[in-house]
Design a protein around this motif. Structure first.
Motif, mmCIF file in Angstrom:
data_model
loop_
_atom_site.group_PDB
_atom_site.id
_atom_site.type_symbol
_atom_site.label_atom_id
_atom_site.label_comp_id
_atom_site.label_asym_id
_atom_site.label_seq_id
_atom_site.Cartn_x
_atom_site.Cartn_y
_atom_site.Cartn_z
ATOM 1 N N GLY A 278 -9.913 -14.190 30.341
ATOM 2 C CA GLY A 278 -10.249 -13.942 31.733
ATOM 3 C C GLY A 278 -9.125 -14.295 32.681
ATOM 4 O O GLY A 278 -9.265 -14.139 33.890
ATOM 5 N N SER A 279 -8.022 -14.765 32.144
ATOM 6 C CA SER A 279 -6.894 -15.181 32.976
ATOM 7 C C SER A 279 -6.174 -13.971 33.556
ATOM 8 O O SER A 279 -6.110 -12.913 32.936
ATOM 9 N N GLY A 280 -5.618 -14.150 34.734
ATOM 10 C CA GLY A 280 -4.836 -13.093 35.359
ATOM 11 C C GLY A 280 -3.388 -13.509 35.490
ATOM 12 O O GLY A 280 -2.884 -14.295 34.692
ATOM 13 N N GLY A 281 -2.703 -13.008 36.522
ATOM 14 C CA GLY A 281 -1.324 -13.408 36.757
ATOM 15 C C GLY A 281 -0.417 -13.058 35.598
ATOM 16 O O GLY A 281 -0.228 -11.883 35.272
ATOM 17 N N SER A 282 0.115 -14.079 34.933
ATOM 18 C CA SER A 282 1.077 -13.872 33.848
ATOM 19 C C SER A 282 0.425 -13.723 32.485
ATOM 20 O O SER A 282 1.130 -13.658 31.471
ATOM 21 N N ALA A 283 -0.891 -13.695 32.415
ATOM 22 C CA ALA A 283 -1.580 -13.645 31.127
ATOM 23 C C ALA A 283 -1.101 -12.461 30.293
ATOM 24 O O ALA A 283 -1.081 -11.325 30.754
ATOM 25 N N GLY A 284 -0.681 -12.738 29.081
ATOM 26 C CA GLY A 284 -0.213 -11.712 28.162
ATOM 27 C C GLY A 284 1.231 -11.299 28.355
ATOM 28 O O GLY A 284 1.753 -10.495 27.580
ATOM 29 N N ARG A 285 1.919 -11.855 29.356
ATOM 30 C CA ARG A 285 3.274 -11.397 29.674
ATOM 31 C C ARG A 285 4.267 -11.695 28.557
ATOM 32 O O ARG A 285 5.042 -10.826 28.149
ATOM 33 N N GLU A 286 4.278 -12.919 28.066
ATOM 34 C CA GLU A 286 5.212 -13.249 26.990
ATOM 35 C C GLU A 286 4.889 -12.479 25.724
ATOM 36 O O GLU A 286 5.795 -12.048 24.997
ATOM 37 N N ARG A 287 3.609 -12.268 25.445
ATOM 38 C CA ARG A 287 3.236 -11.486 24.255
ATOM 39 C C ARG A 287 3.857 -10.090 24.321
ATOM 40 O O ARG A 287 4.377 -9.585 23.322
ATOM 41 N N MET A 288 3.817 -9.476 25.477
ATOM 42 C CA MET A 288 4.400 -8.149 25.624
ATOM 43 C C MET A 288 5.922 -8.196 25.621
ATOM 44 O O MET A 288 6.582 -7.362 25.002
ATOM 45 N N THR A 289 6.482 -9.183 26.316
ATOM 46 C CA THR A 289 7.943 -9.255 26.457
ATOM 47 C C THR A 289 8.622 -9.541 25.130
ATOM 48 O O THR A 289 9.624 -8.907 24.775
ATOM 49 N N PHE A 290 8.109 -10.499 24.374
ATOM 50 C CA PHE A 290 8.791 -10.949 23.164
ATOM 51 C C PHE A 290 8.811 -9.906 22.050
ATOM 52 O O PHE A 290 9.652 -9.966 21.160
ATOM 53 N N ARG A 291 7.917 -8.937 22.101
ATOM 54 C CA ARG A 291 7.915 -7.908 21.054
ATOM 55 C C ARG A 291 8.867 -6.755 21.372
ATOM 56 O O ARG A 291 9.114 -5.893 20.524
ATOM 57 N N ARG A 292 9.388 -6.737 22.586
ATOM 58 C CA ARG A 292 10.298 -5.660 22.970
ATOM 59 C C ARG A 292 11.616 -5.776 22.217
ATOM 60 O O ARG A 292 12.008 -6.858 21.764
ATOM 61 N N THR A 293 12.316 -4.664 22.104
ATOM 62 C CA THR A 293 13.607 -4.628 21.420
ATOM 63 C C THR A 293 14.726 -4.738 22.446
ATOM 64 O O THR A 293 14.708 -4.064 23.482
ATOM 65 N N VAL A 294 15.706 -5.596 22.156
ATOM 66 C CA VAL A 294 16.863 -5.730 23.043
ATOM 67 C C VAL A 294 17.604 -4.394 23.058
ATOM 68 O O VAL A 294 17.993 -3.877 22.001
#
Length: 367
Positions: free
Chosen positions: A202-218
């Motif tokens: 139920g969290s908002g703001g940055s919730a899930g942000r690192e999960r999405m960011t860390f899986r991205r490819t440089v």
């Protein structure tokens, strides 16, 4: 033993330093540059495995040691740069790693640094590299505190992490890239996807942000093709930012541990006293959790918790992770006193936290 880049372990200097006292586990302390008169760096020597100098601006300008000024850096030390360099050397002689934290809640202005990712001879990256070299630091810390998880934020965050990794690499081959992670950045949410778990935080703001960011490819530069998460050596969860009503530190640690490479060291963050935007109260022992805020009501997914917000419990959480013997705890910040009570008793303070952490993490010497 001390942490170096890549999660490898190397010998600590002769003497009883933080690494020896902590059995090799991380105990990270953020040091506020604006409070160095009340809490000089030398006063915390031997207590922490990693000391984060807080905070440098993301658009940092650095004039060098000879300038005698912190102008353009965002740092607020009362002592000049050459004296701070001496204090850094004393800290490192105890076995500590000393890292410059970039960003924090007060500093924005990330766009120029993000644009420098993947490119050589860039102004801010060069300045960051030079200040690490000049002060004899061990690396940089990403403290990106934009409370959002939209596509544009994830893109900028990706580039910021890449740029700071490149600045660290240019400064020293064994440099550490640390990261202060959102307390709910590893959550599953309706907006970021539950990946088949059925969990919806139920969290908002940055919730899930690192999960999405860390899986991205440089996308470019010397680390092209790697995932963003692979660039991070030490991840500190800002667990104190979410209060006690719908948050459990154990869930955050489990989720972050699952999305980070095995070699990345993960710590659970603590705060002494009340946070400006949180209602949790950190106590020393599980049995001390008797007042409002010292017990987690439910976790991020609204499942009843009832677990204590205590140093003892948080240490036990990371100690239970037998596959990650360097994981530990983080304190924001080393000079912050509680100034509150829990049912009339003093809650956790930097001194009591350090005492419990040392006792909990001390290497086993018995049969």
């Amino acid at each position: 033993m001390v942490l170096s880049r890549g999660g490898t372990v190397s010998a600590a200097p002769t003497g009883v330093g933080p690494a020896a006292q902590l059995g090799g586990r991380a105990f990270v302390g953020y040091h506020p540059s604006w409070n160095d008169r009340g809490a000089p760096l030398g006063a915390i020597a031997g207590q922490y495995s990693h000391v984060m100098l807080s905070f440098a601006r993301p658009d940092l300008m650095w004039s060098g040691l000879e300038s005698g000024t912190w102008k353009g850096t965002g740092l607020e030390f009362s002592a000049p740069p050459d004296k701070v360099k001496e204090e850094v050397a004393l800290l490192k002689a105890t076995g500590a790693k000393v890292i410059l934290s970039v960003g924090g809640a007060s500093y924005g202005g990330w766009s120029t640094l993000a644009a420098e990712a993947g490119h050589d001879n860039q102004q801010i990256k060069n300045a960051l590299t030079q200040i690490v070299r000049d002060l004899g630091l061990d690396g940089l810390d990403v403290d990106y505190e934009r409370h959002a998880a939209d596509a544009a934020t994830v893109e900028e965050y990706t580039r910021v992490i890449q740029a700071l990794r490149e600045a660290v690499d240019a400064a020293r081959p064994d440099g550490i890239l640390a990261l202060a992670a959102s307390p709910t950045g590893s959550d599953y949410t309706a907006a970021t996807g539950d990946e088949g778990t059925g969990r919806r935080s139920g969290s908002g703001g940055s919730a899930g942000r690192e999960r999405m960011t860390f899986r991205r490819t440089v996308p470019s530069g010397p680390h092209a093709g790697r995932t963003v998460g692979e660039l991070v050596d030490l991840l500190n969860i800002m667990a104190y930012d979410s209060g006690s009503n719908f948050y459990d530190q154990a869930v955050a640690y489990e989720q972050y541990r699952a999305i980070m490479p095995a070699r990345t060291v993960v710590t659970i963050g603590m705060i002494s006293g009340k946070h400006a935007w949180g209602d949790s109260i950190l106590v020393n022992r599980i049995a001390d959790a008797t007042c409002k805020g010292s017990v987690n009501i439910a976790d991020q997914y609204r499942r009843p918790s009832g677990a204590s917000n205590s140093v003892e419990r948080l240490a036990d959480i990371v100690l239970a992770g037998k596959d990650h013997p360097l994981d530990g705890l983080m304190l924001w910040h080393v000079a912050k006193q509680p100034e509150i009570t829990c049912d009339g008793r003093p809650p956790a303070s930097p001194a009591s936290i350090a005492e419990i952490v040392r006792a909990k993490f001390a290497p086993h010497t018995g049969p």
